[in-house]
Design a protein around this motif. Structure first.
Motif, PDB file in Angstrom:
ATOM      1  N   LEU A  27       0.821  -1.223   0.000  1.00 35.13           N
ATOM      2  CA  LEU A  27       0.000   0.000   0.000  1.00 35.13           C
ATOM      3  C   LEU A  27       0.851   1.269   0.000  1.00 35.13           C
ATOM      4  CD1 LEU A  27      -2.891  -0.769   2.553  1.00 35.13           C
ATOM      5  CD2 LEU A  27      -3.132  -0.390   0.105  1.00 35.13           C
ATOM      6  N   THR A  28       1.978   1.190   0.691  1.00 26.61           N
ATOM      7  CA  THR A  28       2.832   2.385   0.766  1.00 26.61           C
ATOM      8  C   THR A  28       3.516   2.690  -0.558  1.00 26.61           C
ATOM      9  OG1 THR A  28       4.771   1.107   1.445  1.00 26.61           O
ATOM     10  CG2 THR A  28       3.365   1.971   3.211  1.00 26.61           C
ATOM     11  N   CYS A  29       3.520   1.702  -1.462  1.00 30.08           N
ATOM     12  CA  CYS A  29       4.178   1.910  -2.769  1.00 30.08           C
ATOM     13  C   CYS A  29       3.223   2.496  -3.812  1.00 30.08           C
ATOM     14  CB  CYS A  29       4.712   0.587  -3.317  1.00 30.08           C
ATOM     15  SG  CYS A  29       5.795  -0.241  -2.162  1.00 30.08           S
ATOM     16  N   ILE A  30       1.944   2.490  -3.485  1.00 31.32           N
ATOM     17  CA  ILE A  30       0.968   2.926  -4.499  1.00 31.32           C
ATOM     18  C   ILE A  30       0.655   4.406  -4.340  1.00 31.32           C
ATOM     19  CG2 ILE A  30      -1.375   2.554  -5.403  1.00 31.32           C
ATOM     20  CD1 ILE A  30      -1.205  -0.258  -4.123  1.00 31.32           C
ATOM     21  N   GLU A  31       0.718   5.077  -5.460  1.00 34.95           N
ATOM     22  CA  GLU A  31       0.362   6.502  -5.437  1.00 34.95           C
ATOM     23  C   GLU A  31      -1.091   6.623  -5.886  1.00 34.95           C
ATOM     24  OE1 GLU A  31       2.204  10.654  -5.653  1.00 34.95           O
ATOM     25  OE2 GLU A  31       3.407   8.986  -6.389  1.00 34.95           O
ATOM     26  N   CYS A  32      -1.874   7.212  -5.018  1.00 38.23           N
ATOM     27  CA  CYS A  32      -3.296   7.336  -5.371  1.00 38.23           C
ATOM     28  C   CYS A  32      -3.535   8.658  -6.078  1.00 38.23           C
ATOM     29  CB  CYS A  32      -4.111   7.274  -4.087  1.00 38.23           C
ATOM     30  SG  CYS A  32      -5.772   7.817  -4.309  1.00 38.23           S
ATOM     31  N   ASP A  33      -4.392   8.655  -7.144  1.00 39.45           N
ATOM     32  CA  ASP A  33      -4.717   9.894  -7.872  1.00 39.45           C
ATOM     33  C   ASP A  33      -5.204  10.948  -6.894  1.00 39.45           C
ATOM     34  OD1 ASP A  33      -4.191   8.602 -10.130  1.00 39.45           O
ATOM     35  OD2 ASP A  33      -6.281   8.297 -10.753  1.00 39.45           O
ATOM     36  N   GLY A  34      -4.484  12.008  -6.797  1.00 43.50           N
ATOM     37  CA  GLY A  34      -4.945  13.134  -5.966  1.00 43.50           C
ATOM     38  C   GLY A  34      -4.721  12.908  -4.473  1.00 43.50           C
ATOM     39  N   LYS A  67     -10.136   0.072  -4.507  1.00 41.33           N
ATOM     40  CA  LYS A  67      -9.291   0.110  -5.709  1.00 41.33           C
ATOM     41  C   LYS A  67      -7.817  -0.074  -5.328  1.00 41.33           C
ATOM     42  CE  LYS A  67      -9.796   3.343  -9.513  1.00 41.33           C
ATOM     43  NZ  LYS A  67     -10.421   4.605  -9.841  1.00 41.33           N
ATOM     44  N   MET A  68      -7.385   0.630  -4.245  1.00 41.91           N
ATOM     45  CA  MET A  68      -6.008   0.535  -3.770  1.00 41.91           C
ATOM     46  C   MET A  68      -5.696  -0.896  -3.338  1.00 41.91           C
ATOM     47  SD  MET A  68      -4.625   3.764  -3.367  1.00 41.91           S
ATOM     48  CE  MET A  68      -3.570   3.686  -1.956  1.00 41.91           C
ATOM     49  N   ALA A  69      -6.665  -1.519  -2.663  1.00 45.29           N
ATOM     50  CA  ALA A  69      -6.453  -2.896  -2.189  1.00 45.29           C
ATOM     51  C   ALA A  69      -6.222  -3.824  -3.376  1.00 45.29           C
ATOM     52  CB  ALA A  69      -7.657  -3.353  -1.377  1.00 45.29           C
ATOM     53  N   ILE A  70      -6.970  -3.609  -4.468  1.00 43.89           N
ATOM     54  CA  ILE A  70      -6.793  -4.462  -5.663  1.00 43.89           C
ATOM     55  C   ILE A  70      -5.379  -4.276  -6.221  1.00 43.89           C
ATOM     56  CG2 ILE A  70      -7.588  -4.856  -8.052  1.00 43.89           C
ATOM     57  CD1 ILE A  70     -10.412  -4.006  -7.038  1.00 43.89           C
ATOM     58  N   PHE A  71      -4.948  -2.998  -6.309  1.00 43.72           N
ATOM     59  CA  PHE A  71      -3.592  -2.729  -6.827  1.00 43.72           C
ATOM     60  C   PHE A  71      -2.546  -3.407  -5.945  1.00 43.72           C
ATOM     61  CE2 PHE A  71      -5.179   1.485  -8.753  1.00 43.72           C
ATOM     62  CZ  PHE A  71      -5.527   0.830  -9.927  1.00 43.72           C
ATOM     63  N   ALA A  72      -2.757  -3.299  -4.609  1.00 45.42           N
ATOM     64  CA  ALA A  72      -1.777  -3.862  -3.670  1.00 45.42           C
ATOM     65  C   ALA A  72      -1.675  -5.380  -3.843  1.00 45.42           C
ATOM     66  CB  ALA A  72      -2.162  -3.496  -2.239  1.00 45.42           C
ATOM     67  N   LEU A  73      -2.825  -6.034  -3.969  1.00 43.05           N
ATOM     68  CA  LEU A  73      -2.818  -7.498  -4.145  1.00 43.05           C
ATOM     69  C   LEU A  73      -2.137  -7.869  -5.457  1.00 43.05           C
ATOM     70  CD1 LEU A  73      -6.437  -8.302  -2.871  1.00 43.05           C
ATOM     71  CD2 LEU A  73      -4.291  -9.010  -1.781  1.00 43.05           C
ATOM     72  N   GLU A  74      -2.366  -7.047  -6.494  1.00 39.45           N
ATOM     73  CA  GLU A  74      -1.703  -7.336  -7.778  1.00 39.45           C
ATOM     74  C   GLU A  74      -0.194  -7.184  -7.647  1.00 39.45           C
ATOM     75  OE1 GLU A  74      -3.916  -4.803 -10.377  1.00 39.45           O
ATOM     76  OE2 GLU A  74      -5.272  -6.443 -10.979  1.00 39.45           O
ATOM     77  N   LEU A  75       0.201  -6.150  -6.878  1.00 45.49           N
ATOM     78  CA  LEU A  75       1.622  -5.903  -6.659  1.00 45.49           C
ATOM     79  C   LEU A  75       2.265  -7.081  -5.927  1.00 45.49           C
ATOM     80  CD1 LEU A  75       2.966  -3.251  -7.521  1.00 45.49           C
ATOM     81  CD2 LEU A  75       2.907  -2.520  -5.138  1.00 45.49           C
ATOM     82  N   MET A  76       1.490  -7.695  -5.043  1.00 47.95           N
ATOM     83  CA  MET A  76       1.982  -8.857  -4.274  1.00 47.95           C
ATOM     84  C   MET A  76       1.892 -10.137  -5.096  1.00 47.95           C
ATOM     85  SD  MET A  76      -0.173  -7.987  -0.865  1.00 47.95           S
ATOM     86  CE  MET A  76       0.050  -9.531  -0.023  1.00 47.95           C
TER      87      MET A  76
END
Ligand SMILES: Nc1ncnc2c1ncn2[C@@H]1O[C@H](COP(=O)(O)OP(=O)(O)OP(=O)(O)O)[C@@H](O)[C@H]1O
Length: 710
Positions: A27-34, A67-76
């Motif tokens: 989660l700390t690696c993901i930049e959220c829009d805005g 949405k962030m959780a989905i990105f995080a799981l994909e990253l993992m």
């Protein structure tokens, strides 16, 4: 906890302790829009799944958090878990979407003088007759039923006249789908696209943007939604109102729903199934644009909205007034007036009539005489809009009215019903600068007013221009899709003396009767031309149907002016009238009966092979669908006219008119009253014994002057 928060938590509950830590790190690696990156120290404090969900959701908002959780799981690289969450999110979004659509469509605006008054869609919506294959009617839930070959229509074109209920039907579909009562297993998402708004919208956009406009927020999982086009329905409302050309070459069309293109290109691509080819469409249009629309479609099916039956008109009144006493009073008043009642098959006319009558009742007034003609009804409606504007100066009112009339007239000249940046009082919707009259017929009313409003200075030049304008209007009458017929009818109606006085008093603009002699000359001439086509023929050959429609339209004009001297003068050359082989609507009968009363030299009336009593829009329907519940026979209106002292009719032909015994009661009363009728032809009807008995009663009456009956 519910909705997105809950599915987020469910996803985390399946993670092992080590995965949970990695998830926090991802989660700390993901930049959220805005929203920027999430601060590490805050994440460390969230040491349970519940705390983490709580924190992320309050930090970013629920939708973004998932949405962030989905990105995080994909990253993992936990692809299954990510996909699972994506599906759940989409499903959850569907719920959110349908709730949003319910809220959007549950109320409609009532465009009366109380600005912003809303009514509940379901409490006002009344069933309309829709036909898919004449003559059987269908309901909206059958529009996508498979045909006998098992084919489901990919595109349904819903056509219907102005104000007949196309937009209302589109809104009802949206609402019923959202509450789970329509197309539930067929469509996951239903989107509404308003063509009037498209005209004034941004230049470039994508199909995805069009769908996003329907969504409650910008976080909709559009990619996921559009991945199942066979589960999507697009309702494109008002094709006839699009201003741009659709003549795009095939090769320019787009196939990617995310590609940004001009609105014309996007819609063309949807119509021609270049993009989301498996999706379903409903396109609504007035009949005038049907031919053009057909060029762009393939495999489409057609349905037509025909308006309200008699029973539904009554139901509409109940729904409008929501009060037994008021409903009865208003409905009885309208029912008494054949013309008004018939016009009520068009929902917008029903609405105008109810709005006017409601206002009159609220003000404790008697239901006005003026409301017995369509012109009077429209006039009263327009007056009702003026409430609350009385503080304006006389000059200001005049300027506004003249501007409005001129706009309406020029709009009609250019076949335009949408106006940009014009200062008119009817703003179409929340879009910044697009205005329209709430209904085309209202524009036609104002256009008619344009021709009769007296110009300020009575300079010779000015009045000549006015006369020339009317001349041009009358020259164009009958050309190009009959688009001027209602305007001309209103023109006659506005020249009624009482109407002129009422307008003069209310809007402080003078109506000039200068054009009256010209109008009289014109209609006399028209009627003469029509009558010439049978004059030479001994046996009165029937008119062609188009000629007949015009002849009847002229009678409608005379009905609207309602001035005895004018009407008698227009009709004084008729000694014979041949209307054989025509199917008269109730409206036609009202107008014609009025003219018969004022056709003082008429000696022969040929109504052979005519049908009476069916409603215009529904005439192909089985009789029980629109049966007149009153006790009058089908020819009651004609018979009433024939009993008038002015009527000098000697010969009446009614061969093969499917007359029944009930009609004989009315004919018998004509025999008892008429001082001139000497010949009556009644062959090939089903009069039976009862009918003959009723006729005999008339024949035996001492006043009966009949010499010959066939
Ligand atoms: N089924 C219905 N039940 C109740 N009222 C209706 C119904 N259909 C239409 N109306 C009334 O008639 C008005 C006009 O209807 P609508 O806007 O749907 O017509 P339309 O066919 O889309 O016309 P246009 O071609 O001018 O856009 C509505 O605002 C509403 O007041």
């Amino acid at each position: 906890m519910q909705g997105p928060e809950l599915i987020f938590l469910e996803a985390l509950e399946n993670l092992l302790a080590e995965e949970f830590d990695r998830f926090k790190y991802a989660l700390t690696c993901i930049e959220c829009d805005g929203g920027g990156k999430i601060p590490k120290c805050r994440l460390e404090e969230a040491n349970t799944q519940m705390k983490l969900v709580d924190f992320i959701c309050s930090y970013y908002g629920e939708d973004v958090a998932v949405k962030m959780a989905i990105f995080a799981l994909e990253l993992m690289k936990m692809r299954d878990a990510a996909a699972n969450l994506r599906v759940k999110r989409a499903k959850d979004y569907r719920l959110k979407y349908s709730e949003h659509i319910q809220n959007q469509y549950k109320v409609i605006k009532d465009m009366n003088s109380h600005l912003g008054e809303n009514v509940n869609l379901n409490s006002r919506y009344t069933k309309l007759i829709i036909v898919k294959e004449h003559p059987s009617s269908v309901t909206i839930n059958c529009l996508f039923d498979p045909d006998k070959d098992g084919q489901i229509p990919p595109i349904v074109v819903l056509q219907g006249a102005a104000g007949i209920g196309k937009t209302m039907t589109a809104k009802k579909i949206m609402f019923d789908w959202a509450v789970g009562e329509l197309y539930q297993s067929r469509f996951d998402y239903v989107f509404y696209i308003n063509c009037r708004e498209i005209n004034s919208g941004i230049e470039q956009g994508s199909v995805a943007d069009l769908t996003l406009k329907n969504c409650p927020d910008q976080n909709a999982p559009v990619d996921k939604i559009l991945r199942n086009p066979e589960k999507l329905l697009f309702i494109i409302d008002g094709f006839d109102e699009l201003r741009f050309s659709f003549a795009q070459s095939e090769s320019n069309l787009c196939s990617d729903p995310f590609e940004k293109q001009s609105a014309a290109m996007i819609l063309s691509s949807l119509f021609r199934k270049k993009v989301l080819s498996k999706s379903y469409l409903i396109v609504t249009t007035r009949p005038t644009a049907l031919e053009e629309l057909q060029q762009y479609l393939q495999g489409e099916w057609y349905a037509e909205i025909l308006g309200f039956t008699e029973a539904e008109r009554e139901e509409y009144f109940y729904k409008f007034f929501k009060n037994e006493e008021k409903t009865r009073k208003a409905f009885n008043f309208v029912k008494e007036n054949e013309m008004l009642f018939t016009m009520c098959f068009v929902p917008i006319v029903c609405w105008i009539i109810c709005t006017v009558l409601n206002q009159q009742m609220e003000e404790g007034k008697d239901l006005a005489q003026d409301s017995e003609r369509i012109t009077g009804m429209y006039m009263l409606y327009v007056f009702s809009l003026l409430k609350g504007h009385s503080s304006n100066s006389k000059q200001q009112i005049q300027v506004n009215w003249k501007g409005l009339c001129s706009l309406a007239k020029h709009g009609l000249d250019m076949s335009d019903s949408l106006f940009l940046n014009e200062n008119v009082f009817l703003k179409y919707n929340d879009t910044e600068c697009v205005y329209s009259f709430i209904h085309l017929s209202l524009q036609e009313f104002f256009a008619a007013l344009f021709y009769v409003l007296e110009k300020e200075d009575t300079m010779v030049e000015e009045s000549e221009t006015a006369v020339n304008d009317v001349k041009k209007l009358l020259e164009n009458y009958g050309k190009s899709r009959n688009y001027l017929t209602l305007t001309v009818r209103f023109l006659f109606g506005l020249l009624n003396t009482e109407t002129m006085e009422a307008i003069n008093k209310k809007i402080k603009c003078k109506i000039s009767s200068k054009i009256k002699p010209d109008l009289l000359k014109w209609i006399k001439n028209k009627l003469k031309i029509s009558s010439l086509s049978w004059k030479s023929d001994e046996e009165l050959s029937p008119l062609k149907s188009a000629e007949m429609i015009y002849l009847l339209e002229e009678f409608h004009c005379l009905y609207e002016i309602q001035e005895q001297s004018f009407v008698q003068s227009a009709l004084n050359h008729f000694t014979e009238l041949n209307l054989a082989e025509y199917n008269f609507s109730k409206m036609d009968q009202v107008a014609l009966s009025f003219c018969l009363k004022n056709c003082c030299k008429l000696e022969t009336l040929n109504l052979n092979l005519c049908l009476f009593g069916s409603e215009d829009p529904n005439k192909d329907f089985p009789r029980e669908l629109h049966q007149d519940e009153s006790n009058h026979s089908d020819i009651y209106l004609f018979c009433r006219a024939l009993k008038e002292p002015n009527c000098k009719l000697k010969k009446l032909k009614l061969w093969g008119c499917v007359l029944t015994a009930a009609c004989c009661g009315d004919l018998s009363s004509v025999l008892r009253t008429s001082q001139n009728l000497t010949v009556l032809e009644l062959g090939y009807n089903k009069l039976r014994d009862l009918g003959m008995q009723l006729l005999c009663e008339g024949l035996e009456h001492p006043n009966c002057k009949l010499q010959k009956i066939k």
